[in-house]
Enzyme design. Structure first.
Site: not given
Ligand code: GLA
Length: 663
Positions: A103, A141-142, A291, A339-340, A342
Site C-alpha cells: 500500500r 489512509n495513514e 481504527e 492481513e489474514q 489481524h
Molecule cells: C493501519 C491501517 C489499516 C490496517 C491496520 C492494521 O492502521 O490503516 O488499514 O492495515 O493498520 O493494524
C-alpha cells in the site's frame, strides 16, 4: 457517540452482506467506514467506473441504521495504473521504486498519480456528495512517506526557491560554507538520504509536509465541490508518527481522527492519554478513533490479544480524552491478502469471534451514555507544547541515543496524569491564555512567533517550564548565536553554559519545599543565572567534574506573578514527581480527584456552559479498588453505565468503568 467498524464489502459475495450488516446492528454499531482501498473494484479499467456496488452497500447500511463514512481509495492504486504509469510509484531512498501490491506506493509528487487520484475521488464525490446516508469522508489512509524521485527533487527545488527567494539566503540559512555545501544553482541541491545538513533536513521535512498537504487538499477540494456542507472530511493519522507536520495538514480538515493500535503488550493509560490529547490538540476539539484493534493486530513482534475487558476500558479512556467515535479495524479478515491474521469481529466461518462479546458490551454502553456526552469537551489547565520542527531537529541529532523527544514529553505527562491532572498537547504557536502551566519539553527550535507567544504568556502571569535542549536553534536549525534557551534567556533568567550527554547518572539535589536527592540521567545542563532574582532550586552533586556543585534547576519569578522554571536535567522519577508537586502547588493546579488508587483514572468532560461535568472513573487494572466518595463525587451518585447507585464509596471491579454526571 459513534461506534462502528471498517468493512470491506468488496471482499465478499453480495449475498453475504445482509448477514454482516445484521451482525453489526446486533453490536449496536451506528457507523461503518467503507471503500478505502477499493480502487480496483471502483475503477477496474482505466476510466470505467463501477460504483453501483458501493451504492448498494451504502444503502444496506443506511437501511439498518448505520451511517457511512467513505474512504477515498488512493492508498491502494490499482495495478493498471502502476503498470501503465510506473512514474506514479514512490522511489525509495535506495533509488528503487516501491513495488505494486502493498500500500501507499503512489507518489504524491507524481502529477500523474495526483491526476488519477483526483479523478476517482471526483467520481465518488459526484455520486455520494449529496447523499444523506454518507456523513463524512476519510482521505486516503495513514500517509506520510517521502518520495526520492527526480520529480520530487525538482519540486523540492521549487519549494526552496519559494521559501528563500535566493541561493544566497539559502546558503546563509543552512550555513553551507561547512564541508563545501554551498550551492550556486538550485539543481545542485540533493534530497537528504541519511544524515545531512540539519537545515536541509528540516526543510526536507517541511517539503514532505507541503507535498502531503497539497495531495490532501486536492482531495478536500474535489470532495467539497460536490459535498453537502454537513459531510465532514477527515484523514486517519497515526499518533506520534512524525513524517509530516500534522498541525499544518489538520488545518484543511474538518475533524481529525487517528488509528490507535497497541501492538505487542497492553495499554498504559499514563502514556496513551497523551496520544489522544495530541490528536485533540491538532484542531483543539474532539476527534474520532477511526481504527482500533479488536483484540490483536498482525504486524507486531508478538500479536497478543488484549485481556478480556481491556478494550472496554480503552474505549472509555479514549472517550474521556475527547473521542466522539470508536471504530474497530476490521470487521472480517479478507480470505487472502497480507492481513489474514489481524484481529477482527467475525471469524473465517462468518460467525462472531469471542471478541464480539466485548464489542457488544461497549456498543450497549455507548448507546446509554451517548446523549449525556453530546457536545461535551475536555478542558485542562496545563498545556504541553509539541512541535514537529523541534522533534525533527532533536531526532536528527539526538546526541544521546536515549534522548527520545516523545519519551521526554511523557516524562512530564505521566506524573501529571497519575495525579489526575489532564494536559492539552499543543503546538507552540497556540493561544496559551488561560493555562496555569505551560511546559515546553525539549523545544529545541524556536521561531520568532513562538518566542513572542511564550514571552506574552509569562508577561500575563503564566508559569512556563523550560527543559533540557530548549531554545538552541532558529527556524533554519542553525545554532542561535547565544546560549540556550536562546531568545528566551532573558525571561528565563538563566542560560546554559554547557550541555552533557550522560554515560552515567549524576546526583541532583533539589529544594522544592522539601530537600530531595536523586539522579539525573541521559542529559544534564550546567546552568548560569543571569539575574539576581533567579532562584536556584537545585544543584548537581559530584559527578564528571564539570557539573559538580553547579545549578541544575532555576526559577525566575516575574512581576506578573508568573515565571520561568528551567530544568537542566532529565530527572529520575522521584525528582520528576517532586517537581510536579511543586508545579501543582505553585500554580494551584486542580486535580480531578484526590488520592486515587494507582492504575485508576478519573477524567472529565464538561458541558460548554459549565452546567454539568461528566466524570469517568476507569480502573485500568485487573485488580479491584475502592474509591472513597467526596467532592466532586458526593454521594449518592448513580453510574450512568450500569445504573448502580453508590452511597458511600465506589467499588471498582477489575477493568470497571463508571460515568457520573455532576451538575
Ligand atoms: C493501519 C491501517 C489499516 C490496517 C491496520 C492494521 O492502521 O490503516 O488499514 O492495515 O493498520 O493494524
Amino acid at each position: 457517540m459513534y461506534f462502528g467498524n471498517a468493512w470491506y464489502p468488496e471482499h465478499w459475495p453480495e449475498e453475504r452482506w445482509p448477514e454482516d450488516v445484521r451482525l453489526m446492528r446486533d453490536l449496536g454499531m451506528n457507523v461503518c467506514r467503507i471503500a478505502e482501498f477499493a480502487w480496483s473494484t471502483m475503477e477496474p479499467i482505466e476510466g470505467h467506473y463501477r460504483l453501483d456496488w458501493l451504492e448498494r452497500a451504502v444503502d444496506l447500511l443506511h437501511r439498518n441504521g448505520i451511517a457511512v463514512v467513505l474512504g477515498t481509495p488512493t492508498a491502494a492504486p490499482p495495478a493498471w495504473l502502476t503498470h501503465r504509469y510506473p512514474e506514479t510509484l514512490t522511489i525509495l531512498p535506495n533509488g528503487r521504486p516501491m513495488q505494486h501490491g502493498n500500500r501507499c506506493h503512489g507518489s504524491p509528487n507524481s502529477p500523474v498519480f495526483v491526476k488519477y487520484s483526483r479523478l476517482i475521488v471526483e467520481q465518488m464525490a459526484r455520486r455520494f456528495g449529496k447523499d444523506e446516508r454518507v456523513i463524512g469522508w476519510q482521505i486516503d489512509n495513514e500517509y506520510g512517506h517521502a518520495d526520492y524521485s527526480e520529480e520530487a527533487r525538482r519540486q523540492f527545488h521549487a519549494f526552496l526557491k519559494e521559501r528563500y527567494g535566493s541561493l544566497e539566503a539559502l546558503n546563509e540559512a543552512w550555513a553551507t560554507a561547512y564541508w563545501s555545501q554551498s550551492y550556486d544553482n538550485w539543481e545542485e541541491i540533493p534530497l537528504p538520504i541519511g544524515p545531512h545538513n540539519p537545515g536541509l533536513m528540516l526543510d526536507f521535512r517541511r517539503f514532505v509536509t507541503h507535498t502531503w498537504r497539497r495531495f490532501q487538499k486536492v482531495q478536500v477540494d474535489t470532495i467539497r465541490a460536490y459535498a453537502r456542507p454537513e459531510q465532514w472530511i477527515t484523514s486517519n493519522y497515526m499518533g506520534w508518527y512524525e513524517d509530516f507536520d500534522h498541525y499544518l495538514l489538520a488545518e484543511d480538515l474538518d475533524m481529525v481522527s487517528w488509528d490507535w493500535y497497541i501492538g505487542t503488550g497492553h495499554h498504559d493509560y499514563l502514556t496513551t492519554g497523551a496520544l489522544h490529547d495530541l490528536t485533540r490538540g491538532l484542531k483543539r476539539r474532539n476527534f474520532w478513533v477511526m481504527e482500533t484493534q479488536p483484540g490483536s493486530v498482525n504486524w507486531a513482534s508478538v500479536n497478543n490479544v488484549l485481556y478480556r475487558g481491556e478494550a472496554r476500558v480503552m474505549a472509555f479512556h479514549a472517550v474521556a480524552h475527547g473521542a466522539d467515535a470508536l471504530l474497530y479495524w476490521q470487521w472480517r479478515a479478507a480470505p487472502g491478502g497480507q492481513e489474514q491474521l489481524h484481529g477482527c469481529l467475525i471469524g473465517a466461518d462468518g460467525k462472531p469471534r469471542p471478541f464480539y462479546e466485548e464489542a457488544k458490551e461497549i456498543g450497549a454502553d455507548f448507546a446509554k451514555v451517548s446523549d449525556v456526552l453530546r457536545n461535551t469537551e475536555v478542558r485542562n489547565e496545563v498545556a504541553i507544547l509539541h512541535s514537529y520542527d523541534a522533534r525533527w531537529a532533536v531526532n536528527f541529532q539526538r546526541h544521546h541515543r536515549d534522548f527520545d523527544p516523545v519519551n521526554y514529553l511523557y516524562q512530564w505527562y505521566r506524573p501529571l496524569a497519575s495525579r489526575q491532572i489532564g494536559a492539552d498537547v499543543l503546538r507552540p504557536e497556540a493561544e496559551l491564555a488561560g493555562y496555569r502551566v505551560v511546559i515546553a519539553p525539549a523545544l529545541m527550535v524556536l521561531s520568532e512567533e513562538v518566542v513572542q507567544n511564550l514571552v506574552t504568556y509569562v508577561a500575563r502571569g503564566g508559569l512556563l517550564v523550560l527543559t533540557p535542549r530548549c531554545g538552541q536553534r532558529d527556524i533554519h536549525n542553525r545554532l542561535y548565536p547565544y546560549l540556550q534557551p536562546g531568545p528566551l534567556r532573558e525571561i528565563a533568567g538563566v542560560e546554559v553554559e554547557e550541555y552533557y550527554a550522560l554515560d552515567e547518572e549524576v546526583p541532583v539535589k533539589v529544594a522544592l519545599g522539601d530537600v530531595l536527592e536523586g539522579q539525573g540521567r541521559i542529559w544534564a545542563e550546567r546552568l548560569r543565572p543571569l539575574s539576581d532574582r533567579t532562584e536556584i532550586l537545585g544543584h548537581y552533586g559530584v559527578s564528571n567534574g564539570w557539573l559538580d556543585g553547579r545549578p541544575a534547576l532555576t526559577w525566575h519569578p516575574h512581576e506578573s506573578g508568573g515565571g520561568v522554571l528551567y530544568v537542566g536535567a532529565w530527572l529520575e522519577e522521584t525528582l520528576q514527581k517532586a517537581l510536579t508537586d511543586w508545579l501543582v502547588s505553585r500554580a494551584h493546579l486542580q486535580t480531578s480527584y484526590h488520592d486515587v488508587p494507582e492504575g485508576v483514572e478519573v477524567a472529565k468532560r464538561v458541558a460548554p456552559d459549565n452546567s454539568r461535568t461528566l466524570y469517568f472513573v476507569i480502573n485500568h487494572t485487573r485488580r479491584s479498588h475502592t474509591l472513597p466518595m467526596r467532592t466532586p463525587l458526593r454521594p449518592p451518585l448513580t453510574d450512568l453505565i450500569s445504573g448502580v447507585r453508590f452511597d458511600e464509596s465506589i467499588h471498582l471491579a477489575p477493568y470497571a468503568v463508571h460515568l457520573f454526571e455532576v451538575r
